[in-house]
Design an enzyme around this catalytic site. Structure first.
Site, PDB file in Angstrom:
ATOM      1  N   GLU A   3       2.292  -7.858  11.318  1.00 31.44           N
ATOM      2  CA  GLU A   3       0.847  -8.071  11.437  1.00 31.44           C
ATOM      3  C   GLU A   3       0.550  -9.548  11.723  1.00 31.44           C
ATOM      4  O   GLU A   3      -0.322  -9.874  12.526  1.00 31.44           O
ATOM      5  CB  GLU A   3       0.156  -7.617  10.144  1.00 31.44           C
ATOM      6  CG  GLU A   3      -1.276  -7.184  10.331  1.00 31.44           C
ATOM      7  CD  GLU A   3      -1.820  -6.482   9.083  1.00 31.44           C
ATOM      8  OE1 GLU A   3      -1.538  -5.283   8.930  1.00 31.44           O
ATOM      9  OE2 GLU A   3      -2.497  -7.122   8.274  1.00 31.44           O
ATOM     10  N   GLU A  34       1.330 -10.259  15.275  1.00 34.04           N
ATOM     11  CA  GLU A  34       0.282  -9.671  16.116  1.00 34.04           C
ATOM     12  C   GLU A  34      -0.967 -10.554  16.092  1.00 34.04           C
ATOM     13  O   GLU A  34      -1.578 -10.811  17.130  1.00 34.04           O
ATOM     14  CB  GLU A  34      -0.037  -8.269  15.584  1.00 34.04           C
ATOM     15  CG  GLU A  34      -0.768  -7.386  16.557  1.00 34.04           C
ATOM     16  CD  GLU A  34      -1.182  -6.048  15.932  1.00 34.04           C
ATOM     17  OE1 GLU A  34      -0.765  -5.759  14.787  1.00 34.04           O
ATOM     18  OE2 GLU A  34      -1.935  -5.317  16.594  1.00 34.04           O
ATOM     19  N   CYS A  88      -3.392  -1.727   6.321  1.00 31.37           N
ATOM     20  CA  CYS A  88      -2.494  -1.279   5.242  1.00 31.37           C
ATOM     21  C   CYS A  88      -3.075  -0.133   4.451  1.00 31.37           C
ATOM     22  O   CYS A  88      -2.361   0.611   3.804  1.00 31.37           O
ATOM     23  CB  CYS A  88      -2.265  -2.399   4.238  1.00 31.37           C
ATOM     24  SG  CYS A  88      -1.682  -3.879   4.991  1.00 31.37           S
ATOM     25  N   SER A 132      -5.147  -3.957  13.487  1.00 34.03           N
ATOM     26  CA  SER A 132      -3.731  -4.171  13.744  1.00 34.03           C
ATOM     27  C   SER A 132      -3.065  -2.819  13.946  1.00 34.03           C
ATOM     28  O   SER A 132      -3.424  -1.835  13.298  1.00 34.03           O
ATOM     29  CB  SER A 132      -3.108  -4.874  12.545  1.00 34.03           C
ATOM     30  OG  SER A 132      -1.711  -4.747  12.589  1.00 34.03           O
ATOM     31  N   LYS A 144      -2.771   7.704   0.067  1.00 35.15           N
ATOM     32  CA  LYS A 144      -1.376   7.622   0.514  1.00 35.15           C
ATOM     33  C   LYS A 144      -0.738   9.004   0.591  1.00 35.15           C
ATOM     34  O   LYS A 144       0.181   9.230   1.365  1.00 35.15           O
ATOM     35  CB  LYS A 144      -0.563   6.735  -0.436  1.00 35.15           C
ATOM     36  CG  LYS A 144      -0.916   5.263  -0.353  1.00 35.15           C
ATOM     37  CD  LYS A 144      -0.292   4.590   0.860  1.00 35.15           C
ATOM     38  CE  LYS A 144      -0.783   3.144   0.987  1.00 35.15           C
ATOM     39  NZ  LYS A 144      -0.504   2.577   2.310  1.00 35.15           N
ATOM     40  N   GLU A 177      -1.744  10.035   3.866  1.00 31.70           N
ATOM     41  CA  GLU A 177      -1.148   9.203   4.925  1.00 31.70           C
ATOM     42  C   GLU A 177       0.265   9.675   5.277  1.00 31.70           C
ATOM     43  O   GLU A 177       0.620   9.775   6.449  1.00 31.70           O
ATOM     44  CB  GLU A 177      -1.104   7.734   4.474  1.00 31.70           C
ATOM     45  CG  GLU A 177      -0.621   6.787   5.565  1.00 31.70           C
ATOM     46  CD  GLU A 177      -0.406   5.362   5.063  1.00 31.70           C
ATOM     47  OE1 GLU A 177       0.178   5.186   3.979  1.00 31.70           O
ATOM     48  OE2 GLU A 177      -0.824   4.423   5.754  1.00 31.70           O
ATOM     49  N   GLU A 184       1.923  11.679  13.064  1.00 33.00           N
ATOM     50  CA  GLU A 184       2.598  10.603  13.806  1.00 33.00           C
ATOM     51  C   GLU A 184       3.617   9.861  12.947  1.00 33.00           C
ATOM     52  O   GLU A 184       4.395   9.069  13.454  1.00 33.00           O
ATOM     53  CB  GLU A 184       1.565   9.632  14.401  1.00 33.00           C
ATOM     54  CG  GLU A 184       0.704   8.858  13.412  1.00 33.00           C
ATOM     55  CD  GLU A 184      -0.575   9.585  13.007  1.00 33.00           C
ATOM     56  OE1 GLU A 184      -0.612  10.829  13.081  1.00 33.00           O
ATOM     57  OE2 GLU A 184      -1.535   8.896  12.599  1.00 33.00           O
ATOM     58  N   CYS A 208      -6.089  -2.464  -4.258  1.00 38.02           N
ATOM     59  CA  CYS A 208      -5.221  -1.398  -4.783  1.00 38.02           C
ATOM     60  C   CYS A 208      -5.169  -1.393  -6.313  1.00 38.02           C
ATOM     61  O   CYS A 208      -4.920  -0.344  -6.910  1.00 38.02           O
ATOM     62  CB  CYS A 208      -3.817  -1.533  -4.239  1.00 38.02           C
ATOM     63  SG  CYS A 208      -3.761  -1.667  -2.459  1.00 38.02           S
TER      64      CYS A 208
END
Lengths: 588, 158
Positions: free
Chosen positions: A282, A285, A308, A328, A367, A370, A375, A512
């Site tokens: 990141e 980037e 994230c 990102s 999560k 996720e 993908e 978090c």
């Protein structure tokens, strides 16, 4: 200031203070159910609906709800008269009369505020027998809705609409059939729900709970064909101890690693390793975009947004489909870990991808969703197989007759267990961008930082911004936590009202550490602050505090990935986003 | 990407109504009132569009639609039948009339016959208590209705 008397105590409070707050200030406990406050996070739920907090006010005929009645000059309040206690008992008995009495198997048992109230009031039978509400159960990859248990406190609705501006939940129907649900009572997965799970965190009862994956994980551990490895997210190590009676903010990193080994995981690794990797990708980037921008390339999209947080990713996919090329492309640390574990590490160890099971311990419910995104799998085999919340891990540890307090402090396994202080601060709001700044500064300027702490990026304000001087180049950084704040900040960016180089967003209030998979805080925001302090203490105690100095990360690039944002990195560590918004199409 | 499919005329109508209320989310009840006035009911797609135009969550729109008994998600029949269950009509046997209507049409209150001809609703007083019990078919009012009349009344519209 005005004067009130509560239970014969003279109290001075500011005008506009509710009886409940005045009483709490004076140390007088008034029980509540629907009322919920997360101090310092602008979240106060006081629909005055449950009537558990009723009190007697002299001169008033009816009992007054303390949470929704303001103090007046000279007011005399009695909070625990016989009349009040009887009324409270009747109110709770009535709520219980339309509540499934399945405490024995309820996921909130022991944490349930209705259960506590019934005990507190000494209710031993439910005198009212009447109709019971029945609704369809609904299960998303993260959240279970069992609204037969809903007490209509509307905390979830308030959280979902005002703190998160997700708008998935609303009170629907009226009278006896009223309940909180998505539009048309559709499933959560078909609604704009981003699975942040904050509704679960605030639900007083078992109406909203997390999907439990503990048995699937134990089945994998007990399958001799499988190698089962685990990663632990930064924020879990400062919260897990609470489940074992330790004070909020106790750091249990080593004990957690030891407990995970006792549970039977073959290797105990750290998401912090992948957080360092995230910074490499990141950060590179970000620098790439800034350099291009400064060279006059107007096609570059700035600010770069962190990616994230899976709740946040869902949120912009639903609400900012026109900006999908802004965040990102770096995967989250959890998914980077999975991708590296099932390629680099598996190859190194000679383990087939199909025989390797990756489990995550996360402070997060999103999560769980996720890791199921298509993908993030190869030929149907997911990079991360199962996600357990901090709470689920605590349950497992207890089931195995282990006490975290008695555990020795053990290290993570290598190489996917080595990490820096920059990685652990991912767990607090502002942490990801601070970690990125530490690395980006040194890479951009070629100079060593004198001081790695960017305290200007820390704090609990919902929206923050700071300028960081990159050796003469000022970099504007924005931070938002809580999705309403993220929306407000993003709308400013979209309208061109403010310019940033980089923005960090975390869906949950506090980041978090305040995640929906963490031990229930029951509205005590001090707990979130204590966890945050612990995160920064953990960072301070680390010998290496910059991601690019992580030796295992350097080795990973030398042996396998090549360079950050290179070909192999793009294949394994980057992703793309989808438009999940609703579009109107003309038919006929 | 989820898609809401609607005809162009419906989309235009809803957009116009929302625009006339300055696309203000606070006006959602007024918007729904007008939109139901045009279409007779508020199907999910229409609610999605209203939410989009007013920039509010569709869950809030549905929350309102499901709260107020005035709003409905069931289409009305070609000839909507309303039975008055006000006090005067009720004591003079409106319920028996309602039961007969249900039996003859084969539907419950709030439903539409499969051919789309009739729908059945209840209401409270049309201000014609002297004619109790009263039913309405469309705009036409029938007074002193007994279960025996039901067959003939329906036949008028078959």
């Amino acid at each position: 200031m005005i004067n009130v008397t509560i239970d014969n105590k003279q109290i001075q409070v500011e005008e506009g203070t509710t009886i409940l707050k005045a009483a709490r200030k004076a140390g007088i406990h008034i029980p509540t159910l629907c009322y919920f406050e997360l101090a310092g996070m602008k979240f106060e739920n006081k629909p005055g609906g449950c009537r558990v907090c009723v009190v007697e006010v002299e001169g008033r005929r009816n009992l007054a709800p303390a949470c929704a009645t303001d103090c007046m000059e000279g007011m005399v309040v009695h909070t625990h008269t016989n009349r009040v206690i009887n009324a409270r008992r009747t109110v709770v008995e009535l709520i219980l009369s339309d509540h499934p009495a399945d405490c024995l198997v309820c996921p909130k048992s022991g944490q349930c505020e209705l259960q506590s109230l019934a005990q507190y009031l000494g209710i031993r039978e439910i005198p009212f027998k009447g109709e019971q509400s029945h609704y369809r159960q609904d299960m998303s990859p993260s959240i279970i809705r069992d609204v037969d248990k809903c007490v209509m406190c509307r905390r979830c609705e308030n959280m979902c609409n005002n703190i998160q501006t997700v708008g998935a939940l609303s009170a629907i129907n009226r009278g006896f059939s009223a309940v909180v649900a998505p539009a048309f009572e559709q499933d959560l997965v078909d609604s704009p729900c981003v699975m942040c799970g904050q509704c679960v965190q605030v639900c007083p009862v078992g109406a909203l709970s997390e999907v439990d994956d503990t048995r699937r994980v134990m089945a994998a551990i007990n399958n001799p064909k499988k190698t089962v490895i685990v990663q632990t997210a930064p924020a879990t190590r400062v919260a897990l101890g609470e489940e074992f009676g330790m004070p909020a903010g106790t750091i249990v990193t080593g004990q957690m690693a030891a407990a995970l080994r006792r549970l039977g995981f073959d290797y105990v690794f750290d998401t912090d390793f992948a957080a360092d990797l995230t910074i490499m990708e990141e950060g590179t980037e970000l620098l790439g975009r800034i350099s291009k921008f400064m060279a006059g390339d107007k096609s570059v999209r700035l600010p770069i947004l962190t990616s994230c947080c899976p709740g946040w990713v869902n949120f912009f996919e639903h609400n900012f489909p026109d900006m999908l090329d802004v965040p990102s492309t770096a995967k989250s640390p959890q998914q980077m870990f999975g991708a590296i574990a099932k390629s680099y590490w598996a190859e190194k160890m000679g383990i087939n991808r199909e025989d390797l099971v990756v489990v995550s311990i996360m402070p997060c419910l999103a999560k769980k969703y996720e890791c199921k995104r298509e993908e993030f799998s190869v030929n149907g085999n997911p990079d991360v197989d199962y996600v357990l919340s901090t709470r689920e891990l605590a349950r497992l540890i207890k089931q195995f007759n282990l006490n975290l307090k008695d555990m020795p402090s053990e290290d993570y396994d290598n190489p996917l267990g080595e990490s820096t202080g920059a990685a652990v601060i991912f767990g607090a709001t502002g942490g990801v961008i601070e970690a990125a700044t530490r690395t980006a500064y040194e890479v951009f300027t070629g100079k060593k930082l004198d001081k790695v702490d960017f305290t200007e990026l820390r704090g609990m304000e919902g929206i923050r911004d700071a300028w960081v001087d990159f050796n003469g180049t000022p970099i504007h950084i924005g931070i938002a936590h809580g999705l309403a704040n993220a929306r407000a900040l993003l709308e400013k960016v979209r309208e061109g009202k403010e310019q940033f180089h980089a923005i960090e967003v975390m869906a949950c209030p506090g980041g978090c550490v305040g995640g929906a998979g963490q031990p229930y805080h029951h509205g005590n925001s001090e707990i979130i602050k204590k966890r945050t302090e612990a995160i920064y203490r953990e960072d301070l105690g680390k010998p290496i505090r910059k991601s690019h100095e992580n030796l295992s990360i350097q080795k990973l690039y030398q042996e396998y990935l090549g360079e950050p944002c290179g070909h192999k990195s793009h294949e394994l560590l980057h992703t793309h986003y989808f438009d999940k918004s609703k579009h109107v199409e003309i038919s006929e | 990407m989820a898609v809401i499919k609607l005809s162009e005329s419906k989309v235009n109508f809803v957009k116009e109504v929302c625009k006339s209320f300055n696309n203000d989310g606070g006006e959602v009840i007024n918007v729904l009132h007008k939109v139901q006035g045009e279409f007779g009911y508020l199907p999910a797609e229409i609610q999605e569009l209203v939410a989009k135009e007013l920039n509010i969550p569709v869950s809030r729109v549905y929350g309102i639609v499901s709260f107020y008994s005035f709003f409905t998600m069931t289409p009305k029949g070609e000839h909507p039948i309303s039975v008055c269950l006000g006090t005067a009509c009720y004591v003079r046997g409106a319920e028996k009339v309602l039961d007969e209507l249900k039996r003859q049409l084969g539907i419950n209150v709030g439903e539409v016959t499969p051919d789309g001809k009739f729908s059945l609703t209840c209401l409270r007083c049309v201000g014609a208590c002297g004619l109790a019990p009263v039913i309405e078919v469309g705009e036409k009012v029938y007074g002193r209705v007994t279960p025996d009349h039901v067959k003939d009344i329906i036949a008028e519209y078959r």
